[in-house]
Design an enzyme around this catalytic site. Structure first.
Site, PDB file in Angstrom:
ATOM      1  CE  LYS A 115       1.163   8.800   2.418  1.00 34.18           C
ATOM      2  NZ  LYS A 115       1.642   7.470   2.833  1.00 34.18           N
ATOM      3  NE  ARG A 142      -2.169   0.358   9.701  1.00 32.69           N
ATOM      4  CZ  ARG A 142      -0.942  -0.159   9.578  1.00 32.69           C
ATOM      5  NH1 ARG A 142      -0.384  -0.763  10.619  1.00 32.69           N
ATOM      6  NH2 ARG A 142      -0.296  -0.087   8.443  1.00 32.69           N
TER       7      ARG A 142
END
Length: 570
Positions: free
Chosen positions: A351, A428
């Site tokens: 990030k 996920r």
């Protein structure tokens, strides 16, 4: 207090322990001629274990005793430190002589010689949500202070009532009030159900408004608030039960907030597993815990989950709590699955740049906090007829030579293969194996919660969670529960045509599609790991997990999950 006042009460207790955490204990109610006495069970053990980095440990905090009493009384006769009155925009209407039209406000103003109307007019108080006017009184009333707190256009929503409780707590804190009353300027025409809902929301809001997580501060200011009277919403067993419920749910929300607030150098996957185990040991009459290590997960072929965990020095912990009712048959099996990334660096897709929120990625386990907060509350409530599985695949998404790389292919426990085209779409991957595991427990309905996509924040903002489900029946159940809890959800489509962009040339699927519709494609990905016979819902709570203004966790999801489980119980 006027002799005509007949009061019954239910108290919710915060008790001091050696814990660094703030818990609401389970309460035992014993009727007395005029008042209910309450005895608390032993508190849960301390939240958090040891620091793993930076010599940081949460401080032991002294927690206040806070009791609630439901009373039928006229507000002008109430005696205490602070009288807080919820006022709608309609209630604040004035006559030609600038006096209040509302009879409750008019009676208070009469006792104060017009001072209340004058002060509210000077401060331009019109009853808008968030507005407040507080007066220090020398004579006229038996209360030391009066606060008018804005409810907005109407006073018939859980959100407005909860905000009233929070505002009353804030006013009490600023004035160091120990005894507070909360009343509504207008409650005529309220149904019995609405009165119960209002009392629940006011009590919840006051508890949560009083709570301040100061465990990581070198100094903290103690709250003076000890007692809260809720006036004009009735008395009796049903109201007492509702106040008790507010306490149980609030304790779960506070627990969830503390988990999310705790930094990743303290709340590792192992410590999160310890906290889950403590819930099971505290409520051992209804809970069991199973914690799987990496080798056990490998035996279950959880390659998707283990791929995410591979880079971290802190090992993964797959957490499974099981609630079974203390007596009677089980009529339905539910599962609550929470994303449990105690820190998310993004992996090799690290990030970077403004808006990436890497400094807040301790909140990437907000889904697990909601699940375990609900577990704590349900351990106190003990509903019958329902079995609930609480499942979290806890780990960190870090960077190292052993870590998952872009382009790697992982195999989930249902045999499906995933080409990892972005290591920052890791949540996920962990949820995939958790959902397969939940289906294998025989769950008939599954709800997963995750801080899954920034796309959902862009779509719905910071206050509303996105909901995805192929089941209209389950959608109705969850939305009915959220209406009662006051948490905001919005259903988004599972657009199957979008799945085309999730197909891989070398595996069954990739883990991310294009930028457009990112939250939808994430939900479509999760759908691949749920049995078609199971009713399933995905809640993307990336927005409402965190309060930017207060710079702390919200505990979002706990109240809705608890309400949903109870509505499925017998």
């Amino acid at each position: 207090m006027a002799s005509s006042i007949v009061a019954t009460s239910t108290a919710l207790l915060f008790t001091s322990t050696s814990s660094s955490s703030l818990f609401l204990n389970t309460l035992t109610i014993r009727p007395t001629p005029h008042r209910l006495s309450l005895a608390s069970q032993p508190p849960p053990r301390a939240l958090m274990a040891r620091a793993t980095l930076g010599l940081t440990n949460p401080a032991n905090t002294e927690t206040p005793n806070l009791s609630f009493a439901a009373k039928e009384a006229h507000v002008a006769e109430w005696e205490g430190d602070l009288l807080a009155v919820g006022v709608t925009e309609k209630d604040s209407a004035r006559n030609a002589d600038s006096s209040f039209q509302n009879p409750v406000l008019s009676a208070l103003d009469s006792k104060l010689g017009g001072l209340l109307a004058q002060a509210s007019s000077e401060e331009d108080f019109t009853g808008k949500l968030g507005q407040s006017t507080v007066l220090r009184i020398s004579s006229g009333l038996r209360s030391k202070r009066v606060a008018l707190l804005g409810l907005g256009p109407a006073n018939s929503t859980v959100v407005a009532f909860k905000a009233l409780g929070e505002a009353a707590a804030a006013a009490a804190k600023s004035s160091q009030a120990g005894h507070v009353a909360v009343a509504l300027a207008s409650s005529d025409g309220f149904s019995a159900e609405l009165k119960l809902s209002a009392a629940f929301a006011i009590a919840s809001g006051t508890v949560l408004g009083t709570f301040e997580d100061s465990r990581y501060k070198s100094e903290s200011k103690k709250s003076a608030l000890k007692a809260v009277d809720i006036i004009g919403l009735g008395t009796g067993p049903e109201l007492e039960k509702k106040l008790k419920y507010a306490g149980d749910v609030s304790s779960g929300i506070i627990f969830g907030r503390e988990l999310v607030n705790s930094p990743a150098n303290v709340l590792t996957p192992g410590v999160l597993a310890e906290e889950a185990s403590k819930i099971a040991s505290t409520y051992s009459d209804v809970f069991t815990a199973k914690i799987l290590d990496a080798e056990q997960c490998k035996e279950l072929k959880m390659g998707s989950y283990l791929g995410v965990a591979a880079a971290s020095a802190n090992p993964p912990h797959f957490i499974h709590l099981c609630y079974k009712p203390p007596s009677g048959p089980v009529n339905i099996k539910l599962a609550l699955v929470g994303k449990g990334l105690t820190f998310d660096s993004g992996g090799y897709n690290i990030k970077t740049g403004p808006g990436c929120l890497i400094e807040l990625m301790k909140f990437d386990m907000g889904g697990s906090a909601a699940v375990f907060g609900a577990a704590k509350a349900l351990g106190q409530i003990k509903p019958l007829g329902v079995e609930v599985h609480f499942i979290v695949a806890a780990c960190e998404n870090m960077i190292s030579g052993t870590g998952m790389r872009p382009g790697d292919i992982v195999t989930a426990s249902n045999g499906k293969t995933i080409e990892v085209n972005n290591t920052d779409a890791e949540g996920r991957l962990t949820l995939a194996d958790a959902l397969v595991y939940a289906c294998n427990q025989g769950a008939e309905k599954i709800v997963d919660l995750a801080t899954l996509t920034g796309a959902c924040i862009i779509a719905l903002g910071s206050s509303i969670a996105g909901v995805f489900t192929p089941s209209d029946d389950l959608a109705k159940e969850i939305f009915d529960a959220s209406e009662a809890s006051g948490e905001k959800l919005w259903r988004l489509p599972l657009e199957e045509s979008y799945w085309e962009s999730m197909k891989s040339g070398v595996a069954d699927m990739v883990n991310t599609g294009g930028r457009q519709g990112g939250a939808i494609m994430a939900a479509l990905f999760l759908k691949q790991f749920v049995d078609e016979k199971v009713q399933w819902m995905h809640i993307d709570m990336a927005g409402p997990v965190w309060n930017d203004k207060q710079r702390c966790a919200t505990g979002f999801g706990v109240a809705t999950l608890v309400e949903w489980v109870l509505r499925n119980a017998s």
